[in-house]
Scaffold this motif. Structure first.
Motif, PDB file in Angstrom:
ATOM      1  N   ARG A  53       0.836  -1.401  -0.050  1.00 17.99           N
ATOM      2  CA  ARG A  53      -0.135   0.115  -0.177  1.00 17.99           C
ATOM      3  C   ARG A  53       0.837   1.367   0.131  1.00 17.99           C
ATOM      4  O   ARG A  53       0.667   2.088   0.904  1.00 17.99           O
ATOM      5  CB  ARG A  53      -0.580  -0.088   1.221  1.00 17.99           C
ATOM      6  N   TYR A  75      -4.082   8.323  -2.753  1.00 19.69           N
ATOM      7  CA  TYR A  75      -4.743   8.652  -1.123  1.00 19.69           C
ATOM      8  C   TYR A  75      -6.562   8.848  -2.452  1.00 19.69           C
ATOM      9  O   TYR A  75      -5.942  10.387  -2.987  1.00 19.69           O
ATOM     10  CB  TYR A  75      -4.713   8.898  -0.588  1.00 19.69           C
ATOM     11  N   THR A  80      -6.855   4.308  -0.021  1.00 21.33           N
ATOM     12  CA  THR A  80      -5.898   4.342  -1.382  1.00 21.33           C
ATOM     13  C   THR A  80      -6.405   3.748  -2.697  1.00 21.33           C
ATOM     14  O   THR A  80      -7.332   2.987  -3.124  1.00 21.33           O
ATOM     15  CB  THR A  80      -5.237   3.161  -1.256  1.00 21.33           C
ATOM     16  N   SER A 101      -7.950  -1.366   5.245  1.00 27.87           N
ATOM     17  CA  SER A 101      -7.221  -2.196   5.907  1.00 27.87           C
ATOM     18  C   SER A 101      -8.223  -3.780   6.105  1.00 27.87           C
ATOM     19  O   SER A 101      -9.881  -2.952   6.127  1.00 27.87           O
ATOM     20  CB  SER A 101      -7.052  -1.766   6.603  1.00 27.87           C
ATOM     21  N   LYS A 167      -2.305   3.167  15.550  1.00 25.75           N
ATOM     22  CA  LYS A 167      -2.027   4.295  14.838  1.00 25.75           C
ATOM     23  C   LYS A 167      -2.743   4.393  13.325  1.00 25.75           C
ATOM     24  O   LYS A 167      -2.535   2.625  12.793  1.00 25.75           O
ATOM     25  CB  LYS A 167      -0.635   4.450  14.368  1.00 25.75           C
ATOM     26  N   ASP A 169      -1.696   5.777   8.956  1.00 25.50           N
ATOM     27  CA  ASP A 169      -1.322   5.817   8.740  1.00 25.50           C
ATOM     28  C   ASP A 169      -0.733   7.366   8.627  1.00 25.50           C
ATOM     29  O   ASP A 169      -1.407   8.071   8.150  1.00 25.50           O
ATOM     30  CB  ASP A 169      -1.049   5.141   6.722  1.00 25.50           C
ATOM     31  N   GLN A 170       0.846   8.135   8.654  1.00 25.69           N
ATOM     32  CA  GLN A 170       1.000   9.559   8.906  1.00 25.69           C
ATOM     33  C   GLN A 170       0.601  10.015   7.293  1.00 25.69           C
ATOM     34  O   GLN A 170       0.130  11.052   6.871  1.00 25.69           O
ATOM     35  CB  GLN A 170       2.713   9.347  10.047  1.00 25.69           C
ATOM     36  N   GLN A 171       1.236   9.152   6.255  1.00 24.56           N
ATOM     37  CA  GLN A 171       1.362   9.712   4.726  1.00 24.56           C
ATOM     38  C   GLN A 171      -0.684  10.194   4.539  1.00 24.56           C
ATOM     39  O   GLN A 171      -0.216  11.086   4.252  1.00 24.56           O
ATOM     40  CB  GLN A 171       1.784   8.850   4.320  1.00 24.56           C
ATOM     41  N   TRP A 172      -1.341   8.821   5.039  1.00 27.04           N
ATOM     42  CA  TRP A 172      -2.938   9.792   4.506  1.00 27.04           C
ATOM     43  C   TRP A 172      -2.587  10.957   5.433  1.00 27.04           C
ATOM     44  O   TRP A 172      -3.365  11.352   5.277  1.00 27.04           O
ATOM     45  CB  TRP A 172      -2.900   8.196   5.328  1.00 27.04           C
ATOM     46  N   PRO A 399      -6.267   3.134   6.520  1.00 29.11           N
ATOM     47  CA  PRO A 399      -5.208   2.916   6.384  1.00 29.11           C
ATOM     48  C   PRO A 399      -4.466   2.650   7.705  1.00 29.11           C
ATOM     49  O   PRO A 399      -3.748   3.515   8.513  1.00 29.11           O
ATOM     50  CB  PRO A 399      -4.554   3.642   5.337  1.00 29.11           C
ATOM     51  N   ILE A 401      -1.445   1.077  10.102  1.00 27.55           N
ATOM     52  CA  ILE A 401      -0.233   1.246  10.157  1.00 27.55           C
ATOM     53  C   ILE A 401       0.223  -0.775  10.298  1.00 27.55           C
ATOM     54  O   ILE A 401      -0.991  -1.186  11.478  1.00 27.55           O
ATOM     55  CB  ILE A 401       0.860   1.360  11.246  1.00 27.55           C
ATOM     56  N   ASN A 402       0.578  -1.074  10.106  1.00 33.18           N
ATOM     57  CA  ASN A 402       1.244  -2.958   9.586  1.00 33.18           C
ATOM     58  C   ASN A 402      -0.301  -3.678   9.414  1.00 33.18           C
ATOM     59  O   ASN A 402      -0.391  -4.473   9.949  1.00 33.18           O
ATOM     60  CB  ASN A 402       1.297  -3.228  11.311  1.00 33.18           C
TER      61      ASN A 402
END
Length: 412
Positions: A53, A75, A80, A101, A167, A169-172, A399, A401-402
């Motif tokens: 992703r 995004y 995404t 997710s 958490k 996604d920080q990019q999101w 989205p 994380i992990n």
């Protein structure tokens, strides 16, 4: 003699027609197989991208023999968007999908951050599935003489939660911040608002922007289109919206609105009564309001919820409240309120306080519950709220994380 020649010519013509038909059928069979194989390869390219992703600003192009592959991800609201294209033997197949997710056996149905306070359930509250709770656990309580009615405190299992929510996604988050700050308002290729607009997801998105309030009344808008106002967007029940993204500081969705949309606001979202937003829809309040000092006075406006979903409204997708500035002191402010009779099939993610009275079939993540009842404020209380299992198979959402990912929707 002439009769024999005529018969010979007819036989030759029939044989030629038969051979031509056989050749045509063989040709179309081969071409059909090529199309099916190319389509399968296009799907496989999307499925291969699911574990990572990764969003890219440029199209990734790879060539293997006579096969050319293109992949582009970015995004699109809460999800995404993945664009995949395979070209081989002059066959070109394109596919576009929204991914998010997925849930597994350990995924929360309820995740309450550990603030060293137990969860208190009152009335017809029901908790199903995995409940991640503070170490103090859950207990029954009462509000104005209304006691918990269930036969068990929870119907599933309880796991101790952490002090912070899982958490995303920080990019999101950075993507939402760029949109919220008006990255599309000055687009040179902005188009005008019209009564009817359709735009495919296979092409670059179109943007409608305005420095003033945008009112959507009898417009019919569908596809890869973003509508952004520097002030406010108001959606009436007569508007037909399918797949669009709305961006504004304030977004008002009037009573009885039906459609499929994503809304991203920075100050306030109000959803009226009797609305139906089909999957995958998303309502996101990325709160950028300045946090008041404790010495400053509290006005009546400060007491109002920032994000309200009214009675008899059904939302299939994600409801999100994010705070740009983390505030742990304002414990009694209601940030998100779902009224009695609301239903959300999907997930609720709230970095603040939620007054939760409706039904969520899926997951609720929150820092704290809050109940405003009988003129009093009850911290970490759920009054008549229900958190039930998600009925959508292979639901794909925010989205995290992990997390594992899957396709939420194939686009057109």
């Amino acid at each position: 003699m002439q009769f024999a020649l005529l018969i010979s010519v007819l036989v030759a013509l029939l044989l030629s027609a038969f051979l031509l038909l056989t050749h045509v059928q063989s040709f179309f069979t081969i071409k059909t197989q090529e199309v099916l194989q190319t389509s399968a390869l296009t799907n496989q390219q999307i499925f291969k991208s699911l574990p990572e992703r990764i969003t890219t600003k440029d199209t990734i192009v790879t060539t293997e023999g006579d096969k050319q592959q293109k992949l582009f991800t970015n995004y699109h609201g809460a999800w995404t968007k993945v664009f995949s294209q395979i070209e081989t033997h002059h066959q070109k197949i394109k596919k576009t999908a929204l991914i998010g997710s997925t849930f597994d056996q350990k995924s929360p149905n309820l995740y309450l951050a550990n603030t060293n306070s137990p969860l208190v359930i009152v009335g017809d509250t029901r908790l199903e599935g995995n409940s991640y709770l503070p170490k103090q656990g859950v207990k029954a309580g009462n509000i104005s003489g209304n006691y918990y009615q269930g036969s068990s405190l929870y119907y599933g299992r309880v796991i101790e939660s952490e002090a912070t929510l899982p958490k995303v996604d920080q990019q999101w988050i950075s993507y939402l911040e760029r949109l919220s700050n008006g990255s599309l308002l000055n687009e040179e290729h902005s188009i005008s608002l019209k009564k009817e607009l359709k735009h495919t997801f296979y092409k670059q998105g179109q943007n409608i922007s305005s420095p003033s309030t945008i009112i959507l009344g009898d417009e019919d808008i569908a596809g890869n289109i973003t509508i952004q106002s520097a002030i406010q967007i108001i959606v009436h029940s007569t508007a037909k919206l399918e797949g669009v993204i709305l961006i504004a500081p304030n977004i008002i969705i009037k009573d009885n609105v039906r459609g499929n949309l994503q809304a991203i606001a920075t100050k306030k979202i109000t959803v009226g009564k009797g609305c139906y937003l089909s999957y995958p829809s998303a309502l996101i309040l990325f709160d950028q309001n300045r946090i008041k000092n404790t010495t400053e006075g509290t006005t009546s406006q400060d007491k109002e919820p920032d994000f309200t979903i009214s009675k008899n409204t059904l939302i299939e997708g994600s409801v999100v409240y994010l705070k740009k500035q983390k505030d742990t002191q304002n414990r009694i402010k209601t940030h998100l309120k779902t009224e009695l009779g609301t239903e959300i099939i999907g997930e609720v993610y709230c970095e603040g306080n939620i007054d939760f009275q409706g039904i969520v079939r899926g997951s609720v993540y929150t820092r704290q519950f809050i109940a405003n009842q009988s003129g009093s404020i009850y911290l970490n209380h759920i009054y008549n709220g229900k958190i039930l299992n998600n009925p959508i198979p292979n639901y794909a959402g925010l989205p995290f994380i992990n997390s594992k990912n899957s396709v939420a929707k194939w686009l057109y």
